[in-house]
Write an enzyme that holds these catalytic residues in place. Structure first.
Site, PDB file in Angstrom:
ATOM      1  N   LYS A 159      95.330  29.722 -45.061  1.00 21.38           N
ATOM      2  CA  LYS A 159      94.771  28.982 -43.927  1.00 21.38           C
ATOM      3  C   LYS A 159      93.895  29.944 -43.130  1.00 21.38           C
ATOM      4  O   LYS A 159      94.368  30.963 -42.613  1.00 21.38           O
ATOM      5  CB  LYS A 159      95.897  28.431 -43.059  1.00 21.38           C
ATOM      6  CG  LYS A 159      95.376  27.694 -41.840  1.00 21.38           C
ATOM      7  CD  LYS A 159      96.502  27.024 -41.073  1.00 21.38           C
ATOM      8  CE  LYS A 159      95.970  26.326 -39.838  1.00 21.38           C
ATOM      9  NZ  LYS A 159      97.030  25.667 -39.089  1.00 21.38           N
ATOM     10  N   ARG A 213      93.441  32.678 -32.954  1.00 21.34           N
ATOM     11  CA  ARG A 213      94.490  32.733 -33.969  1.00 21.34           C
ATOM     12  C   ARG A 213      94.196  33.795 -35.039  1.00 21.34           C
ATOM     13  O   ARG A 213      94.763  33.763 -36.123  1.00 21.34           O
ATOM     14  CB  ARG A 213      94.642  31.368 -34.634  1.00 21.34           C
ATOM     15  CG  ARG A 213      94.964  30.222 -33.687  1.00 21.34           C
ATOM     16  CD  ARG A 213      95.667  29.103 -34.444  1.00 21.34           C
ATOM     17  NE  ARG A 213      95.529  27.800 -33.846  1.00 21.34           N
ATOM     18  CZ  ARG A 213      96.103  27.403 -32.712  1.00 21.34           C
ATOM     19  NH1 ARG A 213      96.853  28.234 -32.024  1.00 21.34           N
ATOM     20  NH2 ARG A 213      95.925  26.174 -32.277  1.00 21.34           N
ATOM     21  N   LYS A 272      92.959  25.834 -46.879  1.00 24.04           N
ATOM     22  CA  LYS A 272      92.446  25.089 -45.738  1.00 24.04           C
ATOM     23  C   LYS A 272      91.490  25.951 -44.930  1.00 24.04           C
ATOM     24  O   LYS A 272      91.837  27.091 -44.667  1.00 24.04           O
ATOM     25  CB  LYS A 272      93.644  24.675 -44.880  1.00 24.04           C
ATOM     26  CG  LYS A 272      93.282  23.965 -43.618  1.00 24.04           C
ATOM     27  CD  LYS A 272      94.525  23.749 -42.799  1.00 24.04           C
ATOM     28  CE  LYS A 272      94.101  23.207 -41.447  1.00 24.04           C
ATOM     29  NZ  LYS A 272      95.195  22.989 -40.579  1.00 24.04           N
ATOM     30  N   TYR A 314      90.863  12.774 -43.746  1.00 24.86           N
ATOM     31  CA  TYR A 314      90.709  11.671 -42.795  1.00 24.86           C
ATOM     32  C   TYR A 314      89.908  10.526 -43.410  1.00 24.86           C
ATOM     33  O   TYR A 314      89.787   9.470 -42.809  1.00 24.86           O
ATOM     34  CB  TYR A 314      90.034  12.187 -41.516  1.00 24.86           C
ATOM     35  CG  TYR A 314      90.818  13.326 -40.892  1.00 24.86           C
ATOM     36  CD1 TYR A 314      91.957  13.069 -40.126  1.00 24.86           C
ATOM     37  CD2 TYR A 314      90.462  14.663 -41.102  1.00 24.86           C
ATOM     38  CE1 TYR A 314      92.708  14.107 -39.588  1.00 24.86           C
ATOM     39  CE2 TYR A 314      91.207  15.714 -40.563  1.00 24.86           C
ATOM     40  CZ  TYR A 314      92.317  15.419 -39.817  1.00 24.86           C
ATOM     41  OH  TYR A 314      93.071  16.440 -39.292  1.00 24.86           O
TER      42      TYR A 314
HETATM   43  C1  PBG Z   1      98.349  23.474 -36.644  1.00 24.76           C
HETATM   44  C2  PBG Z   1      97.274  22.852 -37.468  1.00 24.76           C
HETATM   45  C3  PBG Z   1      95.874  22.886 -37.301  1.00 24.76           C
HETATM   46  C4  PBG Z   1      95.338  22.032 -38.273  1.00 24.76           C
HETATM   47  C5  PBG Z   1      96.413  21.545 -39.018  1.00 24.76           C
HETATM   48  N1  PBG Z   1      97.595  22.088 -38.516  1.00 24.76           N
HETATM   49  C6  PBG Z   1      95.025  23.515 -36.278  1.00 24.76           C
HETATM   50  C7  PBG Z   1      94.963  24.949 -36.083  1.00 24.76           C
HETATM   51  O1  PBG Z   1      95.543  25.767 -36.807  1.00 24.76           O
HETATM   52  O2  PBG Z   1      94.301  25.311 -35.111  1.00 24.76           O
HETATM   53  C8  PBG Z   1      93.883  21.694 -38.453  1.00 24.76           C
HETATM   54  C9  PBG Z   1      93.600  20.349 -39.020  1.00 24.76           C
HETATM   55  C10 PBG Z   1      92.206  19.873 -38.866  1.00 24.76           C
HETATM   56  O3  PBG Z   1      91.319  20.571 -38.322  1.00 24.76           O
HETATM   57  O4  PBG Z   1      91.967  18.738 -39.308  1.00 24.76           O
HETATM   58  N2  PBG Z   1      98.567  24.805 -36.784  1.00 24.76           N
END
Ligand code: PBG
Length: 321
Positions: free
Chosen positions: A191, A213, A244, A308
Site C-alpha cells: 500500500k 503516512r 494499492k 467503485y
Molecule cells: C485506510 C484506507 C485508505 C484507503 C483504504 N483504506 C486511506 C488511506 O490510507 O489514507 C483508500 C481507499 C481509496 O482511496 O479509495 N487506511
C-alpha cells in the site's frame, strides 16, 4: 503471420480473448455513518454514498440487483477518540452493518477494512511513542482486537489496510486463538503513500491531523520493497495479498503475482475513480474507458478488484464484450 486475421470480426475476437471480467472479480466499497435516514452523496466521489445503518438493507438489495456479491465495509463514526475505541466496539458501525447485511442477504460476502484512521482522533493508522516512533505493540493489539470484533459480528474476511509491521501474523494468531481459523486475511501488502487516496479521506473523514503516512505507507518510487512486503505477509499467513492503488501500480501487480500462488487483489482507489468519472461525465472519454481500466488491472494479474465502478460492471459486461 497476419495478426489481423484474429481480429476480423466479433466471433474470432471473442474466441481468442485472453482476459475476461466477471461479477466474481469485483468488490464494492461501502461507507457506513452514524445517524438516521442518511444516503448522502460523497462530494469528491460522485455516485458514492455515506449510508446510515437504517438505509443499508435497501442498498444491499439494490447491489444484489446489480449483480454485486462482494462488499468491503468502512465505518465513518461521528465520534472518534484517542484509543480508536469505535473501531472495535461490539456495537460499532461496521459490526452492526455486518449483522444487517447478513440478515438482508446472507449470501453477500462481507470483507471488512481493518484500520484505525477512521476511528482515531488524530486520523493516523497507528499509535505513536513520544519521540514519534510507531508504538507497535499497542497498535497491533488494537488492530487485532478490531479484526476479531468483525469476525465475531459475522464478517467473512478481514482486510488490514494499516501497513504496520507484523500485523498479519499477530492478527492470524488472534483470530485462530478465538476459534476463527476459517476467516481469511486479505492483506493490503503493498500500500503506497499515494495522493490518489485524496477523495477517500473526505469519504472516510480520515485525513491525518498532523504529518502524513510516509512513515508507514510505501514510497511510490519503490518496487522491490513491495515484493518484500508481499513476501512478509505471505510468511505471516496472509491468504490474499493486495496492491494499492491499482492503475499507477500495474507493474507491482504483475511482479507481485509472479511471487506466489496466492490470489492477488488490487484496489482501484478513490482518486482513480474520481479521475475517470470526471472525464467520462464531462464527455472527454467514452464510458468504455471504465471497462478498459478494470480489464487492464485484471490483465496485469489481479484476481480480485476492489472498485467503485462495480455497480456499472453488470451492464458493461452485456454491452461491451
Ligand atoms: C485506510 C484506507 C485508505 C484507503 C483504504 N483504506 C486511506 C488511506 O490510507 O489514507 C483508500 C481507499 C481509496 O482511496 O479509495 N487506511
Amino acid at each position: 503471420m497476419l495478426p489481423t486475421r484474429l481480429r476480423k470480426n466479433i466471433g474470432i475476437r471473442n474466441l481468442v480473448r485472453e482476459t475476461q471480467l466477471s461479477m466474481n472479480d469485483v468488490v464494492y466499497p461501502l461507507f457506513v455513518v452514524d445517524g438516521q435516514g442518511i444516503r448522502r452523496e460523497i462530494g469528491a466521489m460522485k455516485d458514492q454514498y455515506h449510508l446510515s445503518l437504517d438505509m443499508l438493507g435497501a442498498e444491499i438489495l439494490a447491489l444484489k440487483e446489480l449483480g454485486i456479491r462482494y462488499v468491503i465495509l468502512f465505518g465513518v463514526p461521528d465520534e472518534k477518540d484517542g484509543e480508536a475505541t469505535p473501531a472495535f466496539a461490539e456495537n460499532g458501525l461496521v459490526q452492526e452493518a455486518i449483522r444487517i447485511i447478513k440478515k438482508t442477504d446472507p449470501g453477500m460476502y462481507i470483507i471488512t477494512d481493518v484500520c484505525l484512521c477512521e476511528y482515531k482522533s488524530d486520523g493516523h493508522c497507528c499509535f505513536f511513542e513520544d519521540d514519534g516512533d510507531i508504538k507497535r505493540g499497542k497498535t497491533l493489539e488494537t488492530l487485532s482486537k478490531t479484526a476479531l470484533s468483525h469476525a465475531e459480528a459475522g464478517a467473512d474476511m478481514v482486510a488490514p489496510s494499516d501497513m504496520m509491521d507484523g500485523r498479519i501474523g499477530h492478527m492470524r494468531e488472534t483470530l485462530d486463538r478465538a476459534g476463527y481459523e476459517s476467516i481469511p486475511i486479505m492483506a493490503y501488502s503493498a500500500k503506497y503513500a499515494s495522493s490518489f487516496y485524496g477523495p477517500f479521506r473526505e469519504a472516510a473523514n480520515s485525513a491525518p491531523a498532523f504529518g502524513d503516512r510516509k512513515s508507514y505507507q510505501m514510497d511510490p518510487a519503490n518496487s522491490k520493497e513491495a515484493l518484500k512486503e508481499i513476501m512478509l505477509d505471505i510468511d505471516e499467513g496472509a491468504d490474499i495479498v493486495m496492491v494499492k492503488p491499482a492503475m499507477p501500480y500495474l507493474d507491482i501487480i504483475a511482479q507481485g503475482k509472479e511471487l506466489s500462488y496466492l490470489p492477488m487483489a488490487a484496489y482501484q482507489v478513490s482518486g482513480e475513480y474520481a479521475m475517470i468519472r470526471t472525464a467520462v461525465d464531462n464527455g472527454l472519454m467514452d464510458s468504455r474507458v471504465i471497462f478498459e481500466s478494470l480489464l487492464s488491472i485484471k490483465r496485469a494479474g489481479a484476481d480480485i478488484i476492489i472498485t467503485y465502478f462495480a455497480k456499472e460492471l453488470q451492464a458493461m459486461l452485456k454491452d461491451y464484450q
